[in-house]
Each structure stands twice: as structure tokens, then as C-alpha cells.
Enzyme design. Structure first.
Site, short mmCIF file in Angstrom:
data_model
loop_
_atom_site.label_atom_id
_atom_site.label_comp_id
_atom_site.label_asym_id
_atom_site.label_seq_id
_atom_site.Cartn_x
_atom_site.Cartn_y
_atom_site.Cartn_z
N THR A 102 -0.90 9.60 -10.98
CA THR A 102 -2.15 9.44 -11.99
C THR A 102 -2.28 10.39 -12.84
O THR A 102 -2.82 10.26 -13.97
CB THR A 102 -3.40 9.18 -11.10
OG1 THR A 102 -3.27 8.14 -9.95
CG2 THR A 102 -4.71 9.02 -11.74
N ASP A 107 5.85 6.53 -8.98
CA ASP A 107 4.30 6.41 -8.24
C ASP A 107 5.08 7.20 -7.04
O ASP A 107 6.01 6.88 -6.38
CB ASP A 107 3.72 4.99 -8.04
CG ASP A 107 2.68 5.07 -7.21
OD1 ASP A 107 1.43 4.64 -7.82
OD2 ASP A 107 2.44 5.36 -5.98
N SER A 108 4.13 8.08 -6.39
CA SER A 108 4.56 8.92 -5.33
C SER A 108 4.77 8.11 -4.06
O SER A 108 5.22 8.37 -3.04
CB SER A 108 3.56 9.86 -4.87
OG SER A 108 2.58 9.52 -4.43
N THR A 145 -0.83 11.71 -5.94
CA THR A 145 -1.58 12.28 -4.67
C THR A 145 -0.90 11.75 -3.30
O THR A 145 -1.38 12.28 -2.40
CB THR A 145 -3.02 12.29 -5.07
OG1 THR A 145 -3.65 10.87 -4.82
CG2 THR A 145 -3.56 13.20 -5.89
N GLN A 186 -3.05 13.72 16.80
CA GLN A 186 -3.79 12.57 15.66
C GLN A 186 -4.74 13.30 15.20
O GLN A 186 -5.51 12.79 14.41
CB GLN A 186 -4.24 11.42 16.56
CG GLN A 186 -3.10 10.55 17.32
CD GLN A 186 -3.50 9.28 17.77
OE1 GLN A 186 -4.49 8.86 17.83
NE2 GLN A 186 -2.54 8.56 18.58
N CYS A 187 -5.52 14.26 15.81
CA CYS A 187 -6.51 14.93 15.21
C CYS A 187 -6.24 15.64 13.91
O CYS A 187 -5.31 16.37 13.84
CB CYS A 187 -7.20 16.04 16.36
SG CYS A 187 -7.69 15.17 17.81
N1 ASP Z 1 -0.63 5.98 -6.25
C1 ASP Z 1 -0.65 7.11 -6.90
C2 ASP Z 1 0.54 8.22 -6.70
O1 ASP Z 1 0.46 8.60 -5.59
C3 ASP Z 1 -1.89 8.13 -6.83
C4 ASP Z 1 -2.19 9.26 -7.33
O2 ASP Z 1 -1.52 9.83 -8.41
O3 ASP Z 1 -3.11 9.84 -7.14
O4 ASP Z 1 1.38 8.41 -7.52
#
Ligand code: ASP
Length: 345
Positions: free
Chosen positions: A17, A61-62, A93, A280-281
């Protein structure tokens, strides 16, 4: 020492993004032009450092992130390591915590900052968080004191806080405050000043960078839930070629005490599969033996992952299995903190 009086940073754009802007005519999102960074963001001129862009082609895209991309990213850093004082990696992200954790293992003896950042809103949107994340990441990547970088490690900068990469998870899909390091304090907090938490930052060791490129993907993650059946457990443990399993347990490392469950795990361990116990915490640590429900896991040879994140545990397993060392040595290393990724007590 910074290489020159004007420190230099390589900005590596992988996708995500942060690199999007709105086309003023159509309103559609399109790629930010990193090759003409200064034209797009004249404010960068006042940072007193040299910023060079590097863009992957194609950008991804990640969610499409994968080990071969990790290797290409590590290669770009290695090839430019002597030329730049620091690196900023712009990354989506969604899987940033996985990539940044993995890079922390791949880049042994790292003595320069590698700062990952991204944004929740595209760079070209008026309320974007990308602009601040990007500018502060550059400041951190070029921050030196007494000739040494202040943060010579792989980290994630997001919404006013700098975290150790292999301690961080994405925990919020909407807020600007999207990342969390539940078991380790921020390496820096940013307000009017950038306040570095020096006692928690790794010290440089001045050794030569060594890049590890062999990663073994014969791993899986199994999250326990009440009602889990033997079919699910044995289905995963019998995946052909499986070498390592991250077992996401309850609380401080607890799991069912049923015989069938323990027998399936014990059998897999006898067949040479490494089982790494991760909680898992989001905060707190696995403590094998605190409850009867975890004593059994220790007895059959499950390895405790202390307070490591799942993202970091996955990266560590792929990295250690890729090193082609004896199983006993991998077991031992899984119990140690290699890059500050867990607190061993
Ligand atoms: N879907 C995007 C990614 O991870 C979201 C982002 O960039 O925040 O590439």
C-alpha cells in the site's frame, strides 16, 4: 562511521500500500514513482542524506511473499552493504513481520540499520500514514552516533514506534497503530524527538556480514483448539517431507493431555520431526512444566519457544533447517536466542 559526511540510504520498494497514489484524473490507485523520489516528495531535500531508490520488478502485494523473494531481498542488501549507511525496506504490512523476522536470521553479523516500514493508507492519499512512516524510517536508518549506527539491526518502524523485527506482529487491519511487540519494549519512540531505548538495542559486533540463503520450507504451523481431532493432528504430522512443526499452544505452553494427542506427537518426534512450542497469546512466555498440561510435552521432546512470535518461530525453523546441521544442534539452537528473538530464562 557514516561512509561520508552526508549519510546514504537505499530505499528498497517491494510493493504494498505505501507505494500507491491516486491518479488525479481517474481516481484509481497506481504505483508511486520511486525513481523520481525527490520530485514526488521535495521535503526529502531537507533530510541531509542521500536517498537512492531500488524497486523490485514486479512489485508484489505482500500476501504473495515467498522465500525466493526473501533471498532476492537479502541479495540486494548484501550487494549494496558497503555502499550505504542504512536500508529502508518498503513492504506491504500483511506479511511484513514474517519477512523482517526472516531477514534478521538471514543477515548474520548485521552492523547497519535495516528498517522495514509500510502504511495502512496509500502514500498518495491525503491522510496517509505512509509519509511519516517513510520519513522517520529514513532518519532512523541514517542515525549514527560516535561513528556507529544507533540501530544496527533489522527493525520495523510504524506509527511512532520502532520495534525489533523478530519480536513484532501485525495485530490490527485498520488502525494506523497496526504492529505490536508484546514481549519486548520498543527500540525507539517518536514524538518531537526520536527517543532511542539504547539498552534494548543490539550492539554492533563489527564482524563481516554473512548472508544465509538456504531456507527449508518443509515446515507447518498447527494452532490448537478445543475439539481438535486426531485426524487433523495426524494429517499434519504425516505430511510427506515435514521436518518442523510450530505448535501454537494455549497460555504458557499448554496442550491437551489425551493419550492419542501425546502419542501422535511422540511418534512424529521419533520420526525426526522437530516440534516447537509457541504460545497463542500475544504476550507472555511458554513455560514448559508450569502446568501438568505442558509437562508431558517436555517429556516427549517438544522444544519450548519461550516468548517467540509465531512469525519469528517460522523464520527460525526455515533458517535452521536450511543450515544442514545435525538435528541435535538445531534443537539446541531453537532453545537459544540467536538474534534477540526471544527471552530465555
Ligand atoms: N495487502 C497489502 C500488502 O500487505 C496491505 C499493505 O500494504 O498494508 O501488501
Amino acid at each position: 562511521m557514516p561512509l561520508t559526511s552526508c549519510p546514504s540510504v537505499l530505499v528498497i520498494y517491494t510493493g504494498g500500500t505505501i507505494g500507491m497514489i491516486k491518479d488525479s484524473e481517474t481516481g484509481a490507485l497506481k504505483s508511486f514513482d520511486w525513481d523520481h523520489l525527490y520530485k514526488q516528495m521535495p521535503v526529502l531535500e531537507s533530510l541531509h542524506c542521500r536517498i537512492d531508490p531500488f524497486s523490485f520488478d514486479p512489485l508484489i502485494d505482500s500476501s504473495d511473499m515467498n522465500p525466493s523473494f526473501w533471498i532476492r531481498l537479502a541479495n540486494v542488501i548484501e550487494e549494496n552493504y558497503e555502499v550505504y549507511d542504512g536500508f529502508v525496506v518498503l513492504h506491504g504490512t500483511d506479511t511484513m513481520a514474517y519477512t523482517a523476522s526472516m531477514l534478521s536470521f538471514m543477515l548474520e553479523h548485521l552492523n547497519k540499520p535495516v528498517v522495514f516500514t509500510g502504511s495502512q493508507l496509500p502514500m498518495g492519499v491525503i491522510r496517509t500514514d505512509g509519509r511519516e512512516n517513510f520519513i522517520t524510517s529514513i532518519e532512523i536508518a541514517t542515525a549514527y552516533e560516535d561513528g556507529t549506527p544507533i540501530v544496527p539491526e533489522v527493525c520495523i518502524y510504524f506509527e511512532n514506534r520502532l520495534f525489533r523485527a523478530n519480536r513484532t506482529i501485525k495485530f490490527n487491519a485498520e488502525n494506523f497503530d497496526a504492529f505490536l511487540s508484546g514481549n519486548y519494549p520498543p527500540l525507539a519512540e517518536v514524538g518531537i524527538h526520536i527517543k532511542y531505548n539504547r539498552s534494548h538495542i543490539l550492539k554492533p559486533n563489527f564482524r563481516r556480514l554473512k548472508v544465509h540463503r538456504e531456507l527449508d520450507t518443509n515446515v507447518a504451523i498447527l494452532k490448537l483448539f478445543p475439539g481438535i481431532t486426531p485426524h487433523v493432528i495426524s494429517g499434519i504430522l504425516n505430511i510427506k517431507g515435514l521436518k518442523g512443526l510450530i505448535l501454537e499452544t494455549y497460555g504458557s505452553g499448554n496442550a491437551p493431555t489425551d493419550h492419542w494427542f501425546l502419542d501422535l506427537l511422540a511418534d512424529a518426534i521419533r520420526r525426526g520431526i522437530l516440534i516447537y512450542n509457541v504460545t497463542q497469546c500475544k504476550e507472555g512466555s511458554v513455560d514448559i512444566g508450569r502446568y501438568q498440561t505442558s509437562v508431558n510435552l517436555g517429556r516427549i521432546g517438544v522444544i519450548g519457544g519461550f516468548d517467540i512470535t509465531t512469525e519469528s518461530a517460522l523464520a527460525k525453523l526455515m533458517f535452521l533447517l536450511g543450515r544442514k546441521i545435525e538435528q541435535d544442534q538445531i534443537r539446541e539452537l531453537l532453545g537459544q536466542s540467536l538474534r534477540g528473538e526471544m527471552t530465555v530464562d
